[in-house]
Motif scaffolding. Structure first.
Motif, PDB file in Angstrom:
ATOM      1  N   GLN A   1       8.456  20.632  11.385  1.00 40.71           N
ATOM      2  CA  GLN A   1       8.795  21.839  10.610  1.00 40.71           C
ATOM      3  C   GLN A   1      10.047  22.747  10.546  1.00 40.71           C
ATOM      4  N   ASP A   2      10.828  21.666   9.719  1.00 37.10           N
ATOM      5  CA  ASP A   2      11.988  21.650   9.294  1.00 37.10           C
ATOM      6  C   ASP A   2      12.401  21.171   8.294  1.00 37.10           C
ATOM      7  N   ILE A   3      13.228  22.083   7.798  1.00 35.06           N
ATOM      8  CA  ILE A   3      13.736  21.985   5.567  1.00 35.06           C
ATOM      9  C   ILE A   3      13.807  20.349   5.990  1.00 35.06           C
ATOM     10  N   ASN A   4      15.345  20.341   6.293  1.00 33.02           N
ATOM     11  CA  ASN A   4      16.689  18.871   6.205  1.00 33.02           C
ATOM     12  C   ASN A   4      15.816  17.839   7.031  1.00 33.02           C
ATOM     13  N   LEU A   5      14.850  18.285   7.925  1.00 31.27           N
ATOM     14  CA  LEU A   5      14.165  16.491   8.310  1.00 31.27           C
ATOM     15  C   LEU A   5      13.408  16.422   7.880  1.00 31.27           C
ATOM     16  N   THR A   6      12.136  17.520   7.339  1.00 31.15           N
ATOM     17  CA  THR A   6      11.225  17.200   6.651  1.00 31.15           C
ATOM     18  C   THR A   6      11.710  16.219   5.323  1.00 31.15           C
ATOM     19  N   ALA A   7      12.929  16.807   3.874  1.00 31.52           N
ATOM     20  CA  ALA A   7      14.015  15.983   3.017  1.00 31.52           C
ATOM     21  C   ALA A   7      14.244  15.127   3.921  1.00 31.52           C
ATOM     22  N   ILE A   8      14.665  14.717   4.692  1.00 29.37           N
ATOM     23  CA  ILE A   8      15.029  13.625   4.604  1.00 29.37           C
ATOM     24  C   ILE A   8      14.434  12.165   5.163  1.00 29.37           C
ATOM     25  N   SER A   9      13.876  12.913   5.853  1.00 31.59           N
ATOM     26  CA  SER A   9      12.251  12.016   6.148  1.00 31.59           C
ATOM     27  C   SER A   9      12.088  11.435   5.059  1.00 31.59           C
ATOM     28  N   THR A  10      11.326  12.323   3.923  1.00 28.49           N
ATOM     29  CA  THR A  10      10.253  11.945   2.751  1.00 28.49           C
ATOM     30  C   THR A  10      11.495  11.179   1.982  1.00 28.49           C
ATOM     31  N   ILE A  11      12.718  11.119   1.999  1.00 27.22           N
ATOM     32  CA  ILE A  11      13.130  10.207   0.985  1.00 27.22           C
ATOM     33  C   ILE A  11      14.062   8.916   2.348  1.00 27.22           C
ATOM     34  N   PHE A  12      13.282   8.594   3.335  1.00 23.76           N
ATOM     35  CA  PHE A  12      13.477   7.722   4.361  1.00 23.76           C
ATOM     36  C   PHE A  12      12.422   6.315   4.133  1.00 23.76           C
ATOM     37  N   ILE A  13      11.375   7.548   4.070  1.00 24.28           N
ATOM     38  CA  ILE A  13       9.859   6.416   3.378  1.00 24.28           C
ATOM     39  C   ILE A  13       9.837   5.825   2.060  1.00 24.28           C
ATOM     40  N   THR A  14       9.989   6.942   1.187  1.00 21.37           N
ATOM     41  CA  THR A  14      10.486   6.706  -0.139  1.00 21.37           C
ATOM     42  C   THR A  14      11.112   5.239  -0.573  1.00 21.37           C
ATOM     43  N   SER A  15      12.129   5.411  -0.179  1.00 28.69           N
ATOM     44  CA  SER A  15      14.143   4.097  -0.859  1.00 28.69           C
ATOM     45  C   SER A  15      13.586   3.237  -0.285  1.00 28.69           C
ATOM     46  N   ILE A  16      12.880   3.144   1.420  1.00 30.63           N
ATOM     47  CA  ILE A  16      12.999   1.719   1.719  1.00 30.63           C
ATOM     48  C   ILE A  16      12.544   0.508   1.244  1.00 30.63           C
ATOM     49  N   TRP A  17      11.203   1.258   0.497  1.00 29.87           N
ATOM     50  CA  TRP A  17      10.858  -0.336  -0.035  1.00 29.87           C
ATOM     51  C   TRP A  17      11.335  -1.554  -0.651  1.00 29.87           C
ATOM     52  N   PRO A  18      12.725  -0.828  -1.863  1.00 29.31           N
ATOM     53  CA  PRO A  18      13.912  -1.678  -2.108  1.00 29.31           C
ATOM     54  C   PRO A  18      14.659  -2.235  -1.882  1.00 29.31           C
ATOM     55  N   ILE A  19      14.693  -1.580  -0.756  1.00 29.72           N
ATOM     56  CA  ILE A  19      16.010  -2.666   0.679  1.00 29.72           C
ATOM     57  C   ILE A  19      14.961  -4.035   1.242  1.00 29.72           C
ATOM     58  N   ILE A  20      13.708  -3.697   1.514  1.00 31.74           N
ATOM     59  CA  ILE A  20      12.901  -4.787   2.151  1.00 31.74           C
ATOM     60  C   ILE A  20      13.174  -5.698   1.319  1.00 31.74           C
ATOM     61  N   ILE A  21      12.164  -4.996   0.286  1.00 27.16           N
ATOM     62  CA  ILE A  21      12.323  -6.320  -0.827  1.00 27.16           C
ATOM     63  C   ILE A  21      12.568  -7.036  -1.470  1.00 27.16           C
ATOM     64  N   ASN A  22      14.211  -6.674  -2.102  1.00 26.34           N
ATOM     65  CA  ASN A  22      14.942  -7.244  -1.813  1.00 26.34           C
ATOM     66  C   ASN A  22      16.018  -8.142  -0.667  1.00 26.34           C
TER      67      ASN A  22
ATOM     68  N   ILE B   1       0.859  -1.224   0.454  1.00 28.97           N
ATOM     69  CA  ILE B   1      -0.509  -0.463   0.012  1.00 28.97           C
ATOM     70  C   ILE B   1       0.862   1.494  -0.231  1.00 28.97           C
ATOM     71  N   LEU B   2       2.218   1.606   0.697  1.00 26.12           N
ATOM     72  CA  LEU B   2       2.799   2.276   0.901  1.00 26.12           C
ATOM     73  C   LEU B   2       3.688   2.192  -0.077  1.00 26.12           C
ATOM     74  N   LYS B   3       4.231   1.045  -0.304  1.00 27.09           N
ATOM     75  CA  LYS B   3       4.756   1.545  -1.723  1.00 27.09           C
ATOM     76  C   LYS B   3       4.763   2.819  -2.976  1.00 27.09           C
ATOM     77  N   PRO B   4       3.876   2.652  -3.397  1.00 32.02           N
ATOM     78  CA  PRO B   4       3.313   3.495  -4.499  1.00 32.02           C
ATOM     79  C   PRO B   4       2.760   4.699  -3.992  1.00 32.02           C
ATOM     80  N   VAL B   5       3.534   5.298  -2.905  1.00 34.08           N
ATOM     81  CA  VAL B   5       2.542   6.415  -2.491  1.00 34.08           C
ATOM     82  C   VAL B   5       3.886   7.309  -2.893  1.00 34.08           C
ATOM     83  N   SER B   6       3.088   9.018  -3.491  1.00 33.16           N
ATOM     84  CA  SER B   6       4.426   9.777  -4.234  1.00 33.16           C
ATOM     85  C   SER B   6       5.038  10.165  -3.495  1.00 33.16           C
ATOM     86  N   PRO B   7       6.353  10.676  -3.312  1.00 31.07           N
ATOM     87  CA  PRO B   7       7.079  11.470  -2.447  1.00 31.07           C
ATOM     88  C   PRO B   7       6.401  12.450  -1.661  1.00 31.07           C
ATOM     89  N   LEU B   8       5.824  13.317  -2.695  1.00 28.43           N
ATOM     90  CA  LEU B   8       5.191  14.889  -2.492  1.00 28.43           C
ATOM     91  C   LEU B   8       4.293  14.408  -1.229  1.00 28.43           C
TER      92      LEU B   8
END
Length: 269
Positions: free
Chosen positions: A135-156, A117-124
């Motif tokens: 409420q911080d640009i860096n933490l928001t960008a890092i957490s967005t990358i984390f959420i959207t890039s974790i799935w290939p690691i888990i699946i593989n 369910i979560l894998k196809p959700v757009s990072p935007l």
């Protein structure tokens, strides 16, 4: 051997010529669309179409005018810092979760629906919520990358665990290996190539996501720089940014590919 080298050089140059010809054709038919020459001048400096001498974006990539006005090298550095931050978190969480899913059918049945369910959700889609939480640009960008890039690691990782020959696991039971010993001595040697394949895909997604994330969050970074150049109507700089994003992404993929090959026992045998 020499013929192969010539092919590897000549064929990409032929494609480049076609790209430049098509680019020039578009520029001739679309008003204000930058030409290859104007983009080159914008990148490295020279005389523009109006006869003015300008300094290129890449002429001084490390300049610092103020906190909000820095050279392109600093934009890339800031983006890479966010990418590697989110990517590192994805590795720390994704590999253990992938191991659990691969080793346990119960974990797989419990987590697989949410992954799908979560894998196809757009990072935007995540950005507004994460920006509200951190409420911080860096933490928001890092957490967005984390959420959207974790799935290939888990699946593989899970795929790598499931590819382990059952006979090896039976031997581990006969030798009375602990779960940790089974993972370290039996599962990981087989699963590592799959894990690095997932990491390679994940890093590519992370670099893709950061450009979109920075366009919306602002700050110092290659994504925001491209968007800012659009707002300033500096269209040649947009193309420069696109090329830089592509080149950096290619370099990251090559590096991860080399690392993956190094840890792949199948290619060292």
């Amino acid at each position: 051997m020499m013929q192969e080298i010539i092919k590897k050089t000549a064929l990409p140059l032929m494609v480049l010529f076609v790209i430049l010809a098509g680019w020039q054709l578009v520029a001739n038919n679309v008003e204000e669309f930058p030409t290859p020459h104007s983009t080159w001048v914008a990148a490295f400096g020279g005389i523009n179409a109006d006869g003015d001498e300008i300094e290129g974006v890449l002429s001084d990539p490390f300049y610092v005018e103020n906190e909000d006005d820095k050279g392109i090298a600093w934009q890339i550095t800031n983006s890479l810092g966010r990418v590697f931050g989110g990517f590192a978190l994805a590795i720390l969480v994704g590999i253990p979760v992938g191991l659990l899913i691969g080793m346990s059918k119960n974990f797989m049945m419990a987590l697989n629906p949410y992954i799908q369910i979560l894998k196809p959700v757009s990072p935007l889609a995540w950005l507004p919520l994460l920006l509200m939480v951190f409420q911080d640009i860096n933490l928001t960008a890092i957490s967005t990358i984390f959420i959207t890039s974790i799935w290939p690691i888990i699946i593989n990782t899970a795929l790598g665990v499931r590819s382990v020959n059952q006979d090896y696991l039976n031997v581990a039971k006969v030798l009375q290996f602990t779960p940790f010993e089974t993972i370290r001595k039996i599962i990981l040697p087989v699963a590592v190539p799959y894990i690095f394949t997932g990491m390679r895909l994940s890093l590519g997604i992370a670099w893709l996501v950061i450009v979109a994330a920075e366009m919306l969050t602002g700050g110092i970074g290659i994504g925001f720089w491209i968007w800012d150049e659009y707002n300033n109507l500096n269209y040649p700089n947009i193309i420069i940014g696109i090329i830089i994003v592509g080149v950096v992404g290619y370099i990251l993929d090559v590096i991860m590919g080399k690392i993956a090959d190094f840890f792949d026992y199948r290619k060292r045998a």
